[in-house]
Write a protein that holds these residues in place. Structure first.
Motif, PDB file in Angstrom:
ATOM      1  N   LYS A  14      37.746  38.702  44.039  1.00 18.38           N
ATOM      2  CA  LYS A  14      39.008  39.453  43.942  1.00 18.38           C
ATOM      3  C   LYS A  14      40.171  38.494  43.715  1.00 18.38           C
ATOM      4  CE  LYS A  14      37.777  43.351  46.771  1.00 18.38           C
ATOM      5  NZ  LYS A  14      37.702  43.835  48.123  1.00 18.38           N
ATOM      6  N   SER A  17      40.070  36.964  40.278  1.00 14.38           N
ATOM      7  CA  SER A  17      40.476  37.998  39.325  1.00 14.38           C
ATOM      8  C   SER A  17      42.001  38.108  39.269  1.00 14.38           C
ATOM      9  CB  SER A  17      39.816  39.310  39.753  1.00 14.38           C
ATOM     10  OG  SER A  17      40.540  40.406  39.346  1.00 14.38           O
ATOM     11  N   PRO A  23      39.324  40.997  34.721  1.00 16.23           N
ATOM     12  CA  PRO A  23      38.739  42.046  35.557  1.00 16.23           C
ATOM     13  C   PRO A  23      37.637  41.530  36.480  1.00 16.23           C
ATOM     14  CG  PRO A  23      38.734  42.682  33.229  1.00 16.23           C
ATOM     15  CD  PRO A  23      39.163  41.246  33.286  1.00 16.23           C
ATOM     16  N   HIS A  24      37.590  42.111  37.651  1.00 15.48           N
ATOM     17  CA  HIS A  24      36.545  41.818  38.635  1.00 15.48           C
ATOM     18  C   HIS A  24      35.544  42.957  38.555  1.00 15.48           C
ATOM     19  CE1 HIS A  24      35.555  42.228  43.226  1.00 15.48           C
ATOM     20  NE2 HIS A  24      34.593  41.594  42.604  1.00 15.48           N
ATOM     21  N   PHE A  77      35.584  38.186  32.020  1.00 15.60           N
ATOM     22  CA  PHE A  77      35.581  38.943  33.275  1.00 15.60           C
ATOM     23  C   PHE A  77      34.760  38.177  34.293  1.00 15.60           C
ATOM     24  CE2 PHE A  77      32.596  40.706  30.167  1.00 15.60           C
ATOM     25  CZ  PHE A  77      31.382  40.494  30.795  1.00 15.60           C
ATOM     26  N   ILE A  78      34.899  38.578  35.523  1.00 24.19           N
ATOM     27  CA  ILE A  78      34.120  37.920  36.573  1.00 24.19           C
ATOM     28  C   ILE A  78      33.112  38.922  37.129  1.00 24.19           C
ATOM     29  CG2 ILE A  78      36.045  38.300  38.207  1.00 24.19           C
ATOM     30  CD1 ILE A  78      35.000  35.763  39.615  1.00 24.19           C
TER      31      ILE A  78
END
Ligand code: AMP
Length: 214
Positions: A14, A17, A23-24, A77-78
């Motif tokens: 989080k 991000s 985005p997470h 993204f992650i």
């Protein structure tokens, strides 16, 4: 972001991000949302999750790939909690090739089992706004969420007996994923026994070095 349950993947993902404005994507959070919304997928997934088992690959891969293909992820993204099996690794790779997105970093947060059990059994969650708490170092206000005032709860799968099953599942099914990324020379290990702030600093250092190397 890989690691056994309770090592702090979600908390760290989080923050990363927010800092990197990417985005997470957490498959665990997505599944809990499906359960909250009483969807067919949620109903199916709940049985596995409550027992501490993995949701079948076919279901989870479809859900994740729908999400990944939904937006244009030019900055990436992650991924948090995915992939957790070799079948998921293969599906992800195939999909990322299509999207022309490489995997830049695979981070494993490690922590020993007894510490994991201690942390998870003290974990609490706000069912309304999803804020995370821990009775040991980040307690709610009595039993109320500090953000929205809702009574916090313990996730069913955070009970000690279920955590032990989740750890076994992790050893059997996810350790091969870790070994795979290690062979690919993508894996970076971070010591999860440090404070959350130090874990975060270790991760940002890894990400900065990776950027520097290009
Ligand atoms: P988490 O919040 O990431 O610990 O996930 C909670 C539960 O959701 C797990 O114990 C699994 O039952 C399910 N789950 C989340 N991600 C996956 C995944 N990639 N593959 C299979 N099951 C998953």
């Amino acid at each position: 972001m890989l690691g056994a349950p309770g090592v702090g993947k979600g908390t760290q993902a989080k923050q990363i991000s927010n800092v990197y404005s990417i985005p997470h994507i957490s498959t665990g959070d997505m599944l809990r949302e499906e359960i909250k919304n009483r969807t067919q997928l949620g109903e199916k997934a709940k049985n596995y999750m409550d027992k501490g088992e993995l949701v079948p690959d076919q279901l989870i891969i479809e859900m994740l790939l729908n999400r990944v293909h939904k937006d244009k992820h030019t900055d990436g993204f992650i991924l948090d909690g995915f992939p957790r099996t070799i079948v998921q690794v293969e599906a992800l790779e195939e999909s990322l090739v299509k999207l022309d997105l490489p995997i830049n970093n695979v981070i494993e947060i490690s922590l020993d089992n007894e510490e994991i059990i201690k942390r998870i059994s003290n974990r609490r969650l706000c069912p309304n706004c999803d804020a995370d708490y821990n009775l040991l170092n980040n307690p709610p206000n009595e039993d109320k969420c500090r953000k929205c005032g809702e009574t916090v709860i313990q996730r069913k799968d955070d009970r000690e007996e279920t955590v032990r099953i989740r750890l076994e599942v992790y050893n059997k099914q996810t350790k091969p994923v870790i070994a795979y990324y290690k062979r690919q020379e993508l894996l970076q290990k971070v010591d999860g026994a440090q404070s959350a702030k130090d874990v975060f600093n270790s991760i940002t250092m890894i990400l900065q070095n990776a950027q520097y190397k290009g």
